[in-house]
Design a protein around this motif. Sequence first.
Motif, PDB file in Angstrom:
ATOM      1  N   ALA A  48       0.838  -1.201   0.000  1.00 28.63           N
ATOM      2  CA  ALA A  48       0.000   0.000   0.000  1.00 28.63           C
ATOM      3  C   ALA A  48       0.876   1.256   0.000  1.00 28.63           C
ATOM      4  N   LEU A  49       0.441   2.262  -0.742  1.00 26.70           N
ATOM      5  CA  LEU A  49       1.207   3.499  -0.837  1.00 26.70           C
ATOM      6  C   LEU A  49       0.938   4.377   0.381  1.00 26.70           C
ATOM      7  N   LEU A  50       2.003   4.780   1.052  1.00 29.00           N
ATOM      8  CA  LEU A  50       1.924   5.701   2.179  1.00 29.00           C
ATOM      9  C   LEU A  50       2.429   7.058   1.716  1.00 29.00           C
ATOM     10  N   MET A  51       1.662   8.096   1.988  1.00 27.24           N
ATOM     11  CA  MET A  51       2.095   9.441   1.633  1.00 27.24           C
ATOM     12  C   MET A  51       3.087   9.947   2.679  1.00 27.24           C
ATOM     13  N   ALA A  52       4.014  10.775   2.243  1.00 26.55           N
ATOM     14  CA  ALA A  52       4.980  11.360   3.175  1.00 26.55           C
ATOM     15  C   ALA A  52       4.247  12.062   4.322  1.00 26.55           C
ATOM     16  N   GLY A  53       4.749  11.902   5.522  1.00 23.42           N
ATOM     17  CA  GLY A  53       4.095  12.528   6.664  1.00 23.42           C
ATOM     18  C   GLY A  53       4.370  11.787   7.951  1.00 23.42           C
ATOM     19  N   GLU A  54       3.526  12.015   8.948  1.00 17.01           N
ATOM     20  CA  GLU A  54       3.721  11.439  10.275  1.00 17.01           C
ATOM     21  C   GLU A  54       2.663  10.372  10.551  1.00 17.01           C
ATOM     22  N   TYR A  55       3.101   9.298  11.212  1.00 15.87           N
ATOM     23  CA  TYR A  55       2.232   8.155  11.484  1.00 15.87           C
ATOM     24  C   TYR A  55       2.482   7.631  12.889  1.00 15.87           C
ATOM     25  N   TRP A  56       1.512   6.858  13.362  1.00  8.20           N
ATOM     26  CA  TRP A  56       1.611   6.141  14.633  1.00  8.20           C
ATOM     27  C   TRP A  56       1.549   4.650  14.349  1.00  8.20           C
ATOM     28  N   LEU A  57       2.428   3.882  15.003  1.00  8.05           N
ATOM     29  CA  LEU A  57       2.460   2.434  14.842  1.00  8.05           C
ATOM     30  C   LEU A  57       1.939   1.779  16.116  1.00  8.05           C
ATOM     31  N   ALA A  58       0.946   0.914  15.965  1.00  9.89           N
ATOM     32  CA  ALA A  58       0.265   0.299  17.117  1.00  9.89           C
ATOM     33  C   ALA A  58       0.519  -1.197  17.158  1.00  9.89           C
ATOM     34  N   VAL A  59       0.538  -1.745  18.361  1.00 10.16           N
ATOM     35  CA  VAL A  59       0.621  -3.185  18.562  1.00 10.16           C
ATOM     36  C   VAL A  59      -0.486  -3.597  19.528  1.00 10.16           C
ATOM     37  N   GLN A  60      -1.113  -4.719  19.218  1.00  6.10           N
ATOM     38  CA  GLN A  60      -2.232  -5.258  20.003  1.00  6.10           C
ATOM     39  C   GLN A  60      -1.896  -6.716  20.309  1.00  6.10           C
ATOM     40  N   ASN A  61      -1.835  -7.082  21.590  1.00  8.37           N
ATOM     41  CA  ASN A  61      -1.341  -8.417  21.955  1.00  8.37           C
ATOM     42  C   ASN A  61      -2.472  -9.318  22.453  1.00  8.37           C
ATOM     43  N   GLN A  62      -2.322 -10.594  22.138  1.00  7.66           N
ATOM     44  CA  GLN A  62      -3.330 -11.590  22.521  1.00  7.66           C
ATOM     45  C   GLN A  62      -3.174 -12.007  23.971  1.00  7.66           C
ATOM     46  N   ASN A  63      -1.917 -12.222  24.413  1.00  6.27           N
ATOM     47  CA  ASN A  63      -1.625 -12.688  25.768  1.00  6.27           C
ATOM     48  C   ASN A  63      -0.768 -11.662  26.509  1.00  6.27           C
ATOM     49  N   ASP A  64      -0.604 -11.887  27.802  1.00  6.04           N
ATOM     50  CA  ASP A  64       0.369 -11.088  28.554  1.00  6.04           C
ATOM     51  C   ASP A  64       1.753 -11.337  27.954  1.00  6.04           C
ATOM     52  N   GLU A  65       2.479 -10.256  27.680  1.00  7.22           N
ATOM     53  CA  GLU A  65       3.784 -10.402  27.048  1.00  7.22           C
ATOM     54  C   GLU A  65       4.796  -9.454  27.679  1.00  7.22           C
ATOM     55  N   THR A  66       6.075  -9.801  27.537  1.00  2.73           N
ATOM     56  CA  THR A  66       7.166  -8.906  27.900  1.00  2.73           C
ATOM     57  C   THR A  66       7.809  -8.422  26.618  1.00  2.73           C
ATOM     58  N   LEU A  67       7.760  -7.124  26.373  1.00  2.00           N
ATOM     59  CA  LEU A  67       8.300  -6.551  25.143  1.00  2.00           C
ATOM     60  C   LEU A  67       9.592  -5.793  25.419  1.00  2.00           C
ATOM     61  N   THR A  68      10.478  -5.808  24.449  1.00  2.00           N
ATOM     62  CA  THR A  68      11.738  -5.080  24.537  1.00  2.00           C
ATOM     63  C   THR A  68      11.502  -3.615  24.181  1.00  2.00           C
ATOM     64  N   GLN A  69      12.118  -2.720  24.945  1.00  2.00           N
ATOM     65  CA  GLN A  69      12.043  -1.286  24.683  1.00  2.00           C
ATOM     66  C   GLN A  69      13.426  -0.726  24.368  1.00  2.00           C
ATOM     67  N   VAL A  70      13.441   0.421  23.689  1.00  2.00           N
ATOM     68  CA  VAL A  70      14.698   1.081  23.340  1.00  2.00           C
ATOM     69  C   VAL A  70      15.137   1.941  24.518  1.00  2.00           C
ATOM     70  N   GLU A  71      16.201   1.531  25.161  1.00  6.77           N
ATOM     71  CA  GLU A  71      16.676   2.229  26.353  1.00  6.77           C
ATOM     72  C   GLU A  71      17.274   3.582  25.997  1.00  6.77           C
ATOM     73  N   GLY A  72      16.965   4.613  26.787  1.00  4.60           N
ATOM     74  CA  GLY A  72      17.548   5.930  26.595  1.00  4.60           C
ATOM     75  C   GLY A  72      16.845   6.792  25.576  1.00  4.60           C
ATOM     76  N   GLN A  73      15.659   6.397  25.126  1.00  2.00           N
ATOM     77  CA  GLN A  73      14.928   7.201  24.147  1.00  2.00           C
ATOM     78  C   GLN A  73      13.468   7.328  24.564  1.00  2.00           C
ATOM     79  N   LEU A  74      12.922   8.533  24.468  1.00  2.00           N
ATOM     80  CA  LEU A  74      11.521   8.772  24.789  1.00  2.00           C
ATOM     81  C   LEU A  74      10.803   9.298  23.554  1.00  2.00           C
ATOM     82  N   VAL A  75       9.626   8.723  23.247  1.00  2.00           N
ATOM     83  CA  VAL A  75       8.808   9.187  22.131  1.00  2.00           C
ATOM     84  C   VAL A  75       7.359   9.262  22.611  1.00  2.00           C
ATOM     85  N   ALA A  76       6.514   9.904  21.816  1.00  2.00           N
ATOM     86  CA  ALA A  76       5.095   9.997  22.156  1.00  2.00           C
ATOM     87  C   ALA A  76       4.468   8.609  22.138  1.00  2.00           C
ATOM     88  N   ARG A  77       3.674   8.312  23.175  1.00  2.00           N
ATOM     89  CA  ARG A  77       3.058   6.990  23.331  1.00  2.00           C
ATOM     90  C   ARG A  77       1.605   7.163  23.767  1.00  2.00           C
TER      91      ARG A  77
END
Length: 254
Positions: free
Chosen positions: A186-215
């Motif tokens: 699919a074609l994405l136009m230049a600009g700003e986007y949000w990426l979402a994740v939706q999990n089925q079970n309880d999970e432990t996810l890895t995060q990027v240490e030392g960086q803060l972004v809008a959540r």
Amino acid sequence: MRASTLHDGSWNVRQLGSGVAASVVCAAALALSACAVSPDVTPLPNVDASNPTIDARPGSPDAQPGLPDARPDSDAQVGGPDAQAGDPDGGVPFDAPPPPLLLGWPDVIGTLNTFLPAGNMVLFKLPRLPNNAALEAWGITTRAGNTFSGNIKMALYSDRAGQPGVLVNWTGEWNPNDREYAGTGALLMAGEYWLAVQNQNDETLTQVEGQLVARCSMPLGFNNDPPDDLQALPTPPACGTDPPFNIYIRVREQ
């Protein structure tokens, strides 16, 4: 994030060399019985069938728009004395396709993990997409030895005044231990986007240490599809800042 050059699909056709030009002039003069072929003129070489070439004849499968025919009813010549520098086969040079761009956070940095209970959607604001691009794949990275106990879904939302807005594209249900989920192109136009994740079970996810972004985050059962417009919900997602998950999309600029 790696920079990428926008590809315009143009062809650079090299100019004919002096030997070819001399042959053309001489051929025209011979028709008037007024020309002797000079020993300094290099004849056009025959095409070696064992050496793949571009068939530039009009109507041929490999003919390219704007590519001149070398001779009437002949294949394009390769390897002549006037081959362009940097083009060892003497063929017509062309622009290579742009490399893919990983938009998000594919690299595991540090040792930071976070617990994500089932039944939630979490969104992070991606770095700006600089050019229009085709969506090739969705991805998630885990630290070596980490595995997911269930499936996930991912979704892409437009940005609306610094908040996630309208649904742009989303995946089906998939197992993130496979690392990537194929996109539709699919074609994405230049600009700003949000990426979402939706999990089925309880999970432990890895995060990027030392960086803060809008959540942003909101409750959303795994059996529910991503909403079409997050700001139109009775209770929009709650937002703040946080180290991002190791999630990303792979795109190819157009």
